[in-house]
Enzyme design. Structure first.
Site, PDB file in Angstrom:
ATOM      1  N   SER A 147      -7.479   4.371   9.379  1.00  0.00           N
ATOM      2  CA  SER A 147      -8.254   4.176   8.243  1.00  0.00           C
ATOM      3  C   SER A 147      -7.478   3.174   7.329  1.00  0.00           C
ATOM      4  CB  SER A 147      -8.108   5.730   7.502  1.00  0.00           C
ATOM      5  OG  SER A 147      -8.777   5.520   6.331  1.00  0.00           O
TER       6      SER A 147
ATOM      7  N   ASP B 226     -15.085   3.270   7.578  1.00  0.00           N
ATOM      8  CA  ASP B 226     -14.035   4.210   7.283  1.00  0.00           C
ATOM      9  C   ASP B 226     -14.652   5.058   6.160  1.00  0.00           C
ATOM     10  OD1 ASP B 226     -11.333   5.260   6.864  1.00  0.00           O
ATOM     11  OD2 ASP B 226     -11.666   4.615   4.706  1.00  0.00           O
TER      12      ASP B 226
ATOM     13  N   LYS C  34      -8.547  -0.985   6.299  1.00  0.00           N
ATOM     14  CA  LYS C  34      -8.946  -1.586   5.066  1.00  0.00           C
ATOM     15  C   LYS C  34      -7.689  -2.787   4.417  1.00  0.00           C
ATOM     16  CE  LYS C  34      -9.041   2.883   3.900  1.00  0.00           C
ATOM     17  NZ  LYS C  34      -9.016   4.149   3.190  1.00  0.00           N
TER      18      LYS C  34
ATOM     19  N   HIS D  19       0.885  -1.171   0.136  1.00  0.00           N
ATOM     20  CA  HIS D  19       0.006   0.011   0.070  1.00  0.00           C
ATOM     21  C   HIS D  19       0.626   1.219  -0.024  1.00  0.00           C
ATOM     22  CE1 HIS D  19      -3.308   2.643   0.770  1.00  0.00           C
ATOM     23  NE2 HIS D  19      -2.651   3.138   1.792  1.00  0.00           N
TER      24      HIS D  19
ATOM     25  N   ARG E  81     -14.590  13.461   7.960  1.00  0.00           N
ATOM     26  CA  ARG E  81     -13.303  13.915   8.175  1.00  0.00           C
ATOM     27  C   ARG E  81     -12.857  14.795   7.093  1.00  0.00           C
ATOM     28  NH1 ARG E  81      -9.417   9.128   8.159  1.00  0.00           N
ATOM     29  NH2 ARG E  81      -8.007  10.692   8.175  1.00  0.00           N
TER      30      ARG E  81
HETATM   31  N1  URA Z   1      -5.840   7.315   2.765  1.00  0.00           N
HETATM   32  C1  URA Z   1      -6.756   6.501   3.552  1.00  0.00           C
HETATM   33  O1  URA Z   1      -7.201   5.576   2.906  1.00  0.00           O
HETATM   34  N2  URA Z   1      -7.205   7.130   4.575  1.00  0.00           N
HETATM   35  C2  URA Z   1      -6.757   8.344   5.255  1.00  0.00           C
HETATM   36  O2  URA Z   1      -7.180   8.726   6.405  1.00  0.00           O
HETATM   37  C3  URA Z   1      -6.002   9.053   4.358  1.00  0.00           C
HETATM   38  C4  URA Z   1      -5.354   8.685   3.265  1.00  0.00           C
END
Ligand code: URA
Length: 428
Positions: free
Chosen positions: A183, A161, A187, A82, A168
Site C-alpha cells: 500500500s 489502494d 503510492k 514517508h 481492509r
Molecule cells: N498507511 C498506508 O498508506 N497504508 C497502509 O496499509 C497502512 C498505513
C-alpha cells in the site's frame, strides 16, 4: 483462472504468481470480483503472508492501476520521505526544508490526518492561505523555483489502494505487513520521486507495536523500493512517546519553526537532522557523515528555516497568524502522583488531541487548527503530584474526553525510568 482457486491457493499457503495477482487486482478494480471474495483473499494473506516476490508483484500491479506522476520536468534528484504515521510527527515540516536547503529536490505529495495520527497536509493548511491543491504544472514549477513543494495528491494515484484500503479497514486486515508495504510503496513509487527515505515508526502510538514487526516492514519496503528501481533507505524510530512537545496542527508548525531556528526539543531535532541527512545521502552525492555535517550546517545557519518560509510564501501562506498564536492561553493538566513517568499511551495522547478537534473521526470532519496538546513532561521525567505536565489548548469542544484519555495514558513509577532512543535502526 478464477478467484476461488486463487483464494484457495493462498489458504493452503502457496505462492501466487504474477498472473494471479494481476487477475485479482484488475478484477477487484473493474468490480468483476466482489467484496466478499476480495475480503476472503485479504484475510488469507493476513493469516498466511506473502513472499517477497508476491509483495513486489502486488506493489507493481497496484502502481499500474492508476496514474504515475512524471517529475522529469524537475531538474535534479527528487527525493521523497514517508512516515508510517505517528503522534506529533512533524518531521516532514523540518527535514524536507533542511534537505531542500542542501540542494535535494523535494516534490512531496502528502496526506491528511488518519485515525490517531496527524497529517502533513492538515498542518500546512493550518497556515492561513497555504494552498496544497496545486495542479501538476504548478507543482513542478514550484519545485524548480524553490527546491521544495508539499501538496495533496490530486491525480488518480493507485486507485487499487483506495479501494483495497477501504475494504481492509472494515475487514480487520489493515495490520498485515505485506499489505501495508504494498500500500505505502505503491503510492510512493507512483508519486514519481527518484529516491525514497522511509521513517518506520514503532511503539504504542504506531501501527507497528514492536521493533521486530517494524524491522520486518522496513526490510520489505526498502527491498521493494530498490527492486523497482527507486533507491530506498529506512529508519526504524520510536513512537512510544509523542514526538516532540506539540500535538495539533498550528502547534506543530510552531514547533517545526522552533526546531529550524535551532531551538526546541533535542530528541525531535536529532531525528529531523538524521532524516534530512538520509534524504541527502540517498542521492548518492555524499556519505552518511558528510550528509549529516551539511544538514547540521543548514540548521545552524537557519537556511532550513528560510527554505520553509520560502515554501510557505510560494504556496500562498501567511505565517503571521501562526507567529501570533497565544501560547499562554491554555488549561493546565497536572500529574496525578509523585514519581517518574514510566510510560505514556501515545495512541491515547493522539486520540485526546483528536477529541479536542485536532483530527478527524469521519473523513469530512472539520479540523480546528488551534487546538492540541503541549507535552511538558514525558516518559523518564520525574514529576511531583499536582505539577503541570501538559498544556491543553482548547478549541470549541469540551475537554472532558481529552482529560479522561490523558488520565488513562500516564503511568508512574518510584524507580528511575530509562528513556528510549529515538532511532532504533537504520536500513540502507
Ligand atoms: N498507511 C498506508 O498508506 N497504508 C497502509 O496499509 C497502512 C498505513
Amino acid at each position: 483462472m478464477d478467484i476461488y482457486s486463487i483464494i484457495s491457493k493462498k489458504k493452503y499457503k502457496k505462492e501466487l504468481n504474477r498472473n494471479e495477482i494481476e487477475y485479482f487486482i484488475e478484477g477487484y478494480i473493474d468490480n468483476s470480483i466482489p467484496d466478499y471474495q476480495a475480503s476472503a483473499l485479504l484475510m488469507a494473506i493476513l493469516l498466511n503472508g506473502l513472499t517477497y516476490n508476491e509483495t513486489a508483484c502486488l506493489t507493481e500491479t497496484m502502481i499500474n492501476s492508476g496514474d504515475k506522476i512524471d517529475l522529469s520536468g524537475i531538474d535534479g534528484i527528487k527525493v521523497d520521505k514517508h512516515s508510517s504515521g505517528g503522534v506529533g510527527d512533524k518531521i516532514s515540516l523540518i527535514s524536507c526544508p533542511l534537505a531542500a536547503a542542501a540542494g535535494v529536490k523535494v516534490a512531496k505529495m502528502s496526506g491528511r490526518a488518519l485515525g490517531h495520527t496527524g497529517g502533513t497536509i492538515d498542518k500546512l493548511e493550518s497556515i492561513k492561505g497555504f494552498n496544497t491543491a496545486l495542479c501538476m504544472s504548478d507543482f513542478i514549477s514550484s519545485v524548480n523555483k524553490t527546491g521544495i513543494c508539499i501538496a495533496s495528491q490530486t491525480k488518480n494515484i493507485v486507485p487499487a489502494d483506495k479501494k483495497l484500503y477501504a475494504l481492509r479497514d472494515v475487514t480487520a486486515t489493515i495490520d498485515s505487513i505485506p499489505l501495508i508495504a504494498a500500500s505505502i510503496m505503491s503510492k510512493k513509487i507512483a508519486s514519481g520521486a527518484d529516491k525514497i527515505v522511509l521513517d518506520i515508526k514503532c511503539g504504542n502510538g504506531a501501527f507497528m507495536k514492536t521493533a521486530e514487526e517494524a524491522e520486518e516492514l522496513a526490510q520489505i519496503m526498502v527491498r521493494t523500493g530498490n527492486s523497482l528501481g527507486k533507491k530506498t533507505m529506512g529508519l526504524i524510530t520510536d513512537m512510544n512517546i509523542p514526538l516532540g512537545k506539540c500535538i495539533g496542527n498550528r502547534l506543530e508548525v510552531i514547533e517545526a519553526i522552533d526546531i529550524l531556528s535551532n531551538k526546541g526539543d533535542e530528541r525531535l531535532k536529532n531525528l529531523a537532522v538524521k532524516i534530512a541527512a538520509k534524504m541527502l545521502e540517498v542521492t548518492g552525492q555524499f556519505d552518511s557523515d558528510k550528509s549529516e555535517r551539511i544538514i547540521k550546517e543548514k540548521l545552524i545557519s537557519k537556511e532550513g528555516l528560510s527554505k520553509l518560509l520560502e515554501m510557505i510564501e510560494n504556496q500562498g501562506g501567511d505565517i503571521k497568524e501562526i507567529q501570533n498564536f497565544d501560547m499562554d492561553n491554555y488549561i493546565p493538566y497536572k500529574a496525578k502522583k509523585d514519581g517518574y513517568i514510566s510510560s505514556i499511551n501515545t495512541e491515547n495522547a493522539g486520540l485526546a488531541a483528536r477529541s479536542l478537534g485536532a483530527g478527524r473521526i469521519k473523513k469530512d470532519d472539520i479540523i480546528d487548527y488551534n487546538c492540541g496538546l503541549y507535552i511538558e513532561k514525558t516518559a523518564g521525567d520525574y514529576v511531583e503530584k499536582g505539577e503541570q505536565i501538559i498544556r491543553i489548548y482548547k478549541g470549541n469542544k469540551d475537554i472532558n474526553k481529552a482529560v479522561k484519555l490523558l488520565d488513562e495514558s500516564f503511568s508512574y513509577s518510584d524507580k528511575e525510568v530509562k528513556k528510549n532512543p529515538v532511532i532504533y535502526k537504520i536500513i540502507n
